[in-house]
Write an enzyme that holds these catalytic residues in place. Structure first.
Site, PDB file in Angstrom:
ATOM      1  NE  ARG A  23       3.546  10.269 -11.669  1.00 23.93           N
ATOM      2  CZ  ARG A  23       4.116   9.105 -11.920  1.00 23.93           C
ATOM      3  NH1 ARG A  23       5.059   8.660 -11.149  1.00 23.93           N
ATOM      4  NH2 ARG A  23       3.726   8.371 -12.969  1.00 23.93           N
ATOM      5  CG  HIS A  45       7.513   8.702 -16.392  1.00 24.56           C
ATOM      6  ND1 HIS A  45       7.065   8.089 -15.242  1.00 24.56           N
ATOM      7  CD2 HIS A  45       6.892   8.056 -17.406  1.00 24.56           C
ATOM      8  CE1 HIS A  45       6.200   7.133 -15.562  1.00 24.56           C
ATOM      9  NE2 HIS A  45       6.084   7.084 -16.865  1.00 24.56           N
ATOM     10  CD  GLU A  99       7.547   1.946 -13.853  1.00 23.54           C
ATOM     11  OE1 GLU A  99       7.989   1.493 -14.931  1.00 23.54           O
ATOM     12  OE2 GLU A  99       6.385   1.736 -13.459  1.00 23.54           O
ATOM     13  CG  ASN A 137       5.280   2.858 -10.069  1.00 20.51           C
ATOM     14  OD1 ASN A 137       4.967   3.541  -9.102  1.00 20.51           O
ATOM     15  ND2 ASN A 137       5.783   3.374 -11.166  1.00 20.51           N
ATOM     16  CE1 TYR A 161       0.035  -0.232 -14.025  1.00 20.48           C
ATOM     17  CE2 TYR A 161       2.362  -0.099 -13.547  1.00 20.48           C
ATOM     18  CZ  TYR A 161       1.185   0.506 -13.897  1.00 20.48           C
ATOM     19  OH  TYR A 161       1.146   1.857 -14.127  1.00 20.48           O
ATOM     20  CD  GLU A 216       3.377   4.534 -13.153  1.00 19.52           C
ATOM     21  OE1 GLU A 216       3.209   3.513 -13.860  1.00 19.52           O
ATOM     22  OE2 GLU A 216       4.188   5.431 -13.422  1.00 19.52           O
TER      23      GLU A 216
END
Ligand SMILES: *[C@@H]1O[C@H](CO)[C@@H](O)[C@H](O)[C@H]1NC(C)=O
Ligand SMILES: *[C@@H]1O[C@H](CO)[C@@H](O)[C@H](O)[C@H]1NC(C)=O
Ligand SMILES: *[C@@H]1O[C@H](CO)[C@@H](O)[C@H](O)[C@H]1NC(C)=O
Ligand SMILES: *[C@@H]1O[C@H](CO)[C@@H](O)[C@H](O)[C@H]1NC(C)=O
Length: 488
Positions: A95, A139, A185, A325, A327, A393
């Protein structure tokens, strides 16, 4: 590659063969964070260049970054370059994102032949190594020229310019690129860029942030609205003019955090539910049902832009897949809604405060909390008709200057990949997993102090040499079915 350092690691009871056929494993990057060559070959600044050059990322910039612009391809015989490394690692897919201001330096109008050539070269290099390109168009890096001209995403003018940019990308690259993300995002970009003002384009207002322009009480809603309309417009264009010939897919990416109540009070528990509903539903609700969440319409009232009937129809179902995504976990505290709506920012409208967990503040690496990802996947499955999902991500932060033996990253990847497998087995429609990031690069918040790469980049080395970390070997052995397993 040789296992060398790893020795024998055992346990972990899954392998890539447990994943459905057609599942893609890859790694991610983004243009500004990786390409460098910020002022080369006709590229103009994006809002991210402006942000870093004003000193907001500890004085660091992406001017040179990992020099992906020059190093995607093998040039010197004994120096392995990026696409070759990807192939040797065993990636199915990569990506990356296109720098709008490299491809179309004025934001609209003439295409920069050098930019076009770079992305064609990169895509061809990937394809010739058997690696599927997954491409995002935006992005955090809108061309600065459009920000200056009309305020970028806060103006409806963005819809036409974004659609034309997408058109250029579909037309020029769509014969080879089958997976398109319009905006990366989208929820984080709207909130942190227009409410908190801590990322480009750094718009916000007192007391919610410290910016020279902007309005935290309204602009995040407006930017998000134009993102949704631009996304839908690009999706409909693809459907009308390209889908039959190119057979590709168009989606949008949001970030999900694991929201955890700060205390065990009932109020924090309910606030956490609101936080979750809002963070995922802000974009996914209109994309699925054609209108904003009832929760948001109630709390933000007339501050939320309304869709016309036609817009609502265009937005509804404009999604072949959702990029997700993930985290780390964030604590949620209930905030009473005492101020009137016109004085509230988005979090105040939702009645929440987001706080870093003790876990995050006390250790440099992220705590490994994959079970929350499973909850998020379950939530999306149950509330939004189980959309097709790519995890674009997910990765572990370590200090850039720490050891190449990045065990915390291996543990993190292992735990999250295992959890995704469990979710798939329980019916979630996840089709790919991409770790952030393939290489060490310029990081949004930390510059070059922290990194997430499978490959270390020595930023002091004039050649910016890449060196595999232990996690690169681990991922590679997992992908090549060498039965690597972990005892953690
Ligand atoms: C607000 O930002 C300005 C300029 O970046 C800085 O000088 C000032 O210290 C900041 N104020 C606060 C309260 O953070
Ligand atoms: C903090 O980390 C520990 C261990 O990684 C985990 O058990 C705990 O649930 C985490 N707390 C939060 C709020 O995520
Ligand atoms: C890495 O950087 C941190 C923060 O700048 C510093 O405290 C630490 O000593 C450095 N470690 C090494 C091994 O250089
Ligand atoms: C598995 O899926 C079912 C049906 O959606 C759900 O009720 C259950 O909670 C899920 N299990 C887990 C562990 O998420």
């Amino acid at each position: 590659m040789s296992l060398g350092l790893v020795g024998v690691v055992v346990c972990g009871n899954f392998s890539r063969d447990d994943f459905p056929s057609g599942f893609s494993f890859g790694a991610s990057s983004s243009a500004y964070q990786t390409e460098g060559a910020a002022n080369e070959d006709g590229r103009t600044p994006s809002i991210w260049d402006t942000f870093t050059h004003a000193g907001y990322v500890k004085g660091a910039t992406g001017d040179r970054a990992s020099d992906g612009y020059h190093k995607y391809k093998l040039r010197i015989v004994d120096l392995q370059e990026d696409v070759q490394l990807m192939a040797e690692t065993g990636l199915d897919a990569y990506r990356f994102t296109i720098s709008w201001s490299r491809l179309i330096p004025n934001g609209r109008g003439p295409i920069n032949p050098k930019g076009l050539q770079y992305y064609n070269n990169l895509i061809n290099e990937l394809i010739s190594h058997g690696i599927q390109p997954h491409v995002a168009l935006h992005h955090f890096d809108l061309p600065e020229i459009l920000e200056d001209e009309y305020g970028g995403w806060v103006s409806r003018k963005i819809i036409k310019d974004f659609t034309e940019y997408a058109n250029v990308c579909f037309r020029e690259f769509g014969d080879r690129v089958k997976h398109w993300t319009t905006i990366s995002e989208a929820n984080a970009f709207s909130l942190s860029g227009y409410d908190w003002g801590v990322t480009p384009p750094r718009r916000c207002s007192y007391p919610y942030g410290n910016c020279s322009r902007g309005d935290s009480t309204t602009e995040a809603y407006i930017a998000a609205h134009h993102i949704l309309l631009s996304h839908a417009s690009a999706y409909r264009l693809y459907e009308k003019n390209y889908k039959d010939k190119q057979h590709g897919f168009v989606g949008i990416t949001i970030i999900a955090h694991a929201f955890v109540p700060l205390t065990d009070s009932k109020e924090d528990e309910i606030a956490t539910k609101r936080a979750n509903e809002f963070f995922i539903g802000w974009f996914l609700h209109p994309l699925t049902f054609g209108d904003y969440l009832p929760l948001m319409k109630k709390s933000a009232g007339s501050k939320i832009p309304a869709f016309t009937v036609q817009e609502s129809e265009s937005v509804t179902g404009s999604l072949n897949f959702l990029g997700l995504n993930y985290y780390f976990a964030v604590n949620i505290k209930h905030i009473p809604r005492t101020l009137p709506p016109e004085k509230r920012d988005v979090k105040a409208d939702i009645g929440i405060q987001l706080l870093a967990t003790k876990n995050i503040t006390s250790q440099f690496e992220y705590p490994i909390t994959p079970w929350y990802l499973a909850e998020i996947l379950e939530y999306v499955k149950q509330h939004y008709y189980n959309p097709l999902i790519y995890i674009y991500e997910n990765g572990q932060k370590t200090r850039h200057n720490s050891t190449l033996e990045d065990w915390p990253r291996i543990e993190y990847l292992h735990a999250h990949i295992g959890t995704i497998l469990d979710s798939i087995r329980n019916g979630s429609n996840v089709k790919g997993y991409f770790t952030w990031s393939f290489l060490d690069c310029f990081e949004l918040i930390d510059g070059y102090e922290s990194s997430y790469g499978l490959y270390y980049v020595d930023f002091d080395d004039p050649e910016l040499r890449r060196q595999p970390k232990l996690s690169a070997y681990w991922y590679s052995h997992f992908l090549k079915r060498k039965g690597i397993t972990m005892d953690i």
